[in-house]
Design a protein around this motif. Structure first.
Motif: not given
Ligand SMILES: Cc1cc2nc3c(=O)[nH]c(=O)nc-3n(C[C@H](O)[C@H](O)[C@H](O)COP(=O)(O)O)c2cc1C
Length: 196
Positions: A1-6, A9
């Motif tokens: 699942m794609p998530t935003a990088d740090q 964020l």
């Protein structure tokens, strides 16, 4: 699942602050357009998209806004490169044939009482205002949202003869990090949420 990088964020949330002082760096119209062109994808009820925005940028437009500002917001708003007036069209349903063409969605709303329409416009334009702030941060801008102004005066100055009313305003530019107040705490998950 794609998530935003740090870093993303941090940019959108953890390091994003409400700014009150602005670096002497102009904001290009293309950057305002880029922010809107991201914000427009945020969800609204029946895709009603009631948000209407005036970007107050010229000295003449700033002078038009000035008498509506509460004292505490006056100097920083006059100094900001741009002040966005986040407005809402109470007759948002007129655009539903374009925005929700699969059914006659206009019929769901057009005969509702004014106060119900205004509540719907307020809810959805506030969501869109928040999407806009995140989008503005995503394209490198800083934000200074404000509700400390006279809505009736803003409406008379910028939306006379229309069905648009102001919701909130938001200074935009490149904030001076040296002038930030310390970050206030937020409620923890345990304080604000429960899972049932
Ligand atoms: C809808 C809205 C209205 C606000 N109105 C004002 C205002 O009139 N004047 C002001 O100085 N700050 C105003 N603020 C700024 C908030 O106090 C600020 O966003 C909050 O304390 C969080 O600060 P932070 O983003 O730096 O953590 C407003 C913020 C929002 C979202």
């Amino acid at each position: 699942m794609p998530t935003a990088d740090q870093a993303t964020l941090d940019l959108l949330f953890r390091a994003a602050r409400t700014h009150n002082a602005w670096l002497p760096k102009p904001v290009e119209d293309a950057t305002l357009r880029a922010a809107y062109d991201l914000a427009k994808f945020g969800a609204t009820s029946a895709n009603m998209s009631p948000l209407r925005v005036v970007f107050v940028k010229s000295a003449a437009a700033k002078e038009k806004l000035k008498p509506a500002l509460h004292e505490g917001n006056l100097a920083k708003t006059m100094a900001a490169p741009v002040t966005a007036i986040l407005g809402m069209d109470i007759r948002f349903y007129e655009k539903l044939p374009q925005l929700f063409p699969q059914v006659d969605a206009k019929a769901w709303f057009k005969d509702l009482p004014e106060n119900i329409l205004e509540t719907m416009a307020l809810r959805n334009s506030s969501l869109q205002g928040a999407y806009f702030m995140l989008a503005a941060r995503a394209v490198g801008l800083d934000c200074g949202p404000m509700s400390g102004f006279d809505n009736a005066k803003v409406d008379a100055a910028f939306f006379a003869g229309t069905t648009i009313k102001s919701n909130f305003i938001c200074n935009l530019g490149y904030g001076d990090p040296a002038k930030l107040y310390p970050r206030n705490p937020r409620l923890t998950f345990e304080e604000a949420c429960r899972v049932e």
